[in-house]
Design a protein around this motif. Structure first.
Motif, mmCIF file in Angstrom:
data_model
loop_
_atom_site.group_PDB
_atom_site.id
_atom_site.type_symbol
_atom_site.label_atom_id
_atom_site.label_comp_id
_atom_site.label_asym_id
_atom_site.label_seq_id
_atom_site.Cartn_x
_atom_site.Cartn_y
_atom_site.Cartn_z
ATOM 1 N N VAL A 88 -0.917 3.090 -0.356
ATOM 2 C CA VAL A 88 -0.392 3.828 0.807
ATOM 3 C C VAL A 88 -0.954 5.251 0.827
ATOM 4 C CG1 VAL A 88 1.743 2.542 1.236
ATOM 5 C CG2 VAL A 88 1.714 4.273 -0.566
ATOM 6 N N GLN A 91 -1.171 8.318 3.790
ATOM 7 C CA GLN A 91 -0.341 7.991 4.955
ATOM 8 C C GLN A 91 1.136 8.137 4.625
ATOM 9 O OE1 GLN A 91 -0.251 3.580 5.439
ATOM 10 N NE2 GLN A 91 -2.027 3.593 4.101
ATOM 11 N N GLU A 92 1.919 8.100 5.716
ATOM 12 C CA GLU A 92 3.361 8.111 5.528
ATOM 13 C C GLU A 92 3.757 6.799 4.843
ATOM 14 O OE1 GLU A 92 5.457 8.861 9.243
ATOM 15 O OE2 GLU A 92 7.004 7.465 8.555
ATOM 16 N N MET A 93 4.764 6.843 3.979
ATOM 17 C CA MET A 93 5.196 5.583 3.360
ATOM 18 C C MET A 93 6.715 5.508 3.349
ATOM 19 S SD MET A 93 5.104 5.989 -0.735
ATOM 20 C CE MET A 93 4.647 7.532 -1.477
ATOM 21 N N ASP A 94 7.219 4.271 3.260
ATOM 22 C CA ASP A 94 8.648 4.154 2.985
ATOM 23 C C ASP A 94 8.776 4.080 1.469
ATOM 24 O OD1 ASP A 94 11.351 3.822 2.910
ATOM 25 O OD2 ASP A 94 11.218 1.656 3.070
ATOM 26 N N ASP A 98 7.772 0.561 -0.258
ATOM 27 C CA ASP A 98 6.376 0.607 -0.693
ATOM 28 C C ASP A 98 6.229 0.882 -2.186
ATOM 29 O OD1 ASP A 98 5.239 0.123 1.807
ATOM 30 O OD2 ASP A 98 5.389 2.230 2.390
#
Ligand code: HEM
Length: 361
Positions: A88, A91-94, A98
């Motif tokens: 990831v 980038q934005e991740m949860d 993730d």
């Protein structure tokens, strides 16, 4: 409640609640008066055993679960962490789905001896086992229960196969070590071994996921702590202890009174359920100065988030190591960590667990 009703009976839940540090400590310490045994189905499970059975089983698994064996996992945990974060990258991740969920699942599966290519199977099973049935409709509850039973059967079968293979061809893994460990000439039965493997997955995954997420949550909620930690990465172990105290992954621990006894000024009768609120004890001002302040360098920090006494968390050294490596790698990879959503956080629907379902960063 800790101040006004430190020990109280809740008629709606039919149990005692204990909130003050010293009382929680006493309940967890006195395993003769406060039993962990629950029902017959749970009888194979370390968490729900009393001495002498608990002592025998715990001595046996301690042999394979030594701090040294855990420390040796560090390079593997580091590479699992880096691989997951690489996926990831940029980038934005949860954070939860993730990273913080798969990381401990993969670590435990590989510690036990499951081959790397079975990672996705373990993720699927552990998600099903931790799915909460609290507040579910009757129909949904039935479905979740069926799914859980099915997952348990699949898991048991999976470990049966591994145990069979490892008993003929031992490797350098936990299952092989448990197969040869003996106490007073007695080994674990296959059934006990399978149920121990399942316990590790159930006890060690969601808790560690929440430790990592709660830690990152502190960094996002309290920028001054984040700045302080970036300046002093050596404080990560102390940070992890304070996260455990401040946002404990498990906030309450249940016991059953074996005889009439007093807690505080209340009389608890034999057979009654007693819930020890570790989350409240960890904020007791008689034990911790400025308990509602997150103090990165708090010392001493005798929180009870891993329990206390004979059931003290077997996986604590592993959870601490995973938490430390997770934070180290996150702080090395990113210049700043921020929550990137203003939607309200959704708590995990359980009264015993403290965590959130998603955490976009
Ligand atoms: C027991 C918390 C991670 C395995 C416990 C207990 C607590 C706890 C509070 C005591 C329960 C009681 O007294 O009834 C946590 C937290 C974790 C964590 C907060 C993560 C931050 C792990 C991991 C593993 C694990 C990673 C294994 C891989 C166990 C086992 C027991 C236990 C086997 C039962 C010990 C016994 O009954 O003697 N844990 N745990 N835990 N935990 Fe953990």
């Amino acid at each position: 409640l800790r101040r006004e009703a430190p020990v109280r009976y809740d008629n709606s839940r039919n149990c005692w609640d204990v909130f003050a540090y010293d009382d929680v400590h006493r309940v967890l310490k006195d395993s003769l008066t406060f039993s962990s045994v629950r029902g017959t189905a749970a009888g194979q499970n370390l968490l729900f055993m009393d001495p002498p059975k608990h002592t025998q089983m715990r001595d046996l698994v301690n042999k394979a679960f030594t701090p040294r064996a855990i420390q040796e996992l560090a390079p593997r945990i580091q590479s699992i962490t880096e691989d997951l974060l690489e996926q990831v990258s940029g980038q934005e991740m949860d954070l939860v789905s993730d990273f913080a969920t798969p990381m401990p699942v993969i670590v435990i599966a590989e510690l036990l001896g499951a081959p790397t290519e079975d990672r996705s199977l373990f993720k699927k099973w552990s998600d099903i086992l931790v799915e909460s049935a609290e507040n579910a409709t009757d129909e949904a509850f039935q479905k979740i229960t069926e799914k859980r039973m099915h997952a348990m059967q699949e898991l048991a079968q999976y470990f049966k196969n591994i145990i069979e293979i490892r008993s003929k061809h031992p490797q350098d893994d936990l299952i092989s070590a448990l197969l040869i460990a003996e106490i007073n000439g007695e080994k674990l039965t296959d059934r006990e071994l399978i149920s121990f493997c399942i316990l590790l997955l159930a006890a060690g995954n969601e808790t560690t996921t929440n430790l990592i997420t709660n830690g990152v949550r502190i960094l996002a909620e309290q920028p001054s702590v984040q700045t302080e930690l970036y300046r002093n990465l050596d404080a990560i172990p102390s940070f992890i202890e304070e996260v455990l105290r401040y946002y404990p992954p498990i906030v309450a621990i249940g016991r059953i009174a074996t005889k009439d006894t007093e807690i505080g000024s209340q009389t608890v009768k034999a057979g009654e359920q007693v819930i020890s609120w570790v989350g409240a004890a960890n904020r007791d001002e008689s034990k911790f100065s400025e308990p509602d302040k997150f103090n990165l360098l708090r010392k001493p920090n005798p929180h009870m988030s891993f329990g206390f006494g004979i059931h003290f968390c077997l996986g604590a050294p592993l959870a601490r190591l995973e938490g430390k490596i997770a934070l180290q790698v996150l702080l090395e990879r990113y210049e700043e960590i921020k929550l990137v959503s203003d939607r309200p956080l959704i708590p995990i629907p359980s009264s015993f667990v403290f965590g959130v379902k998603n955490y976009p960063i």
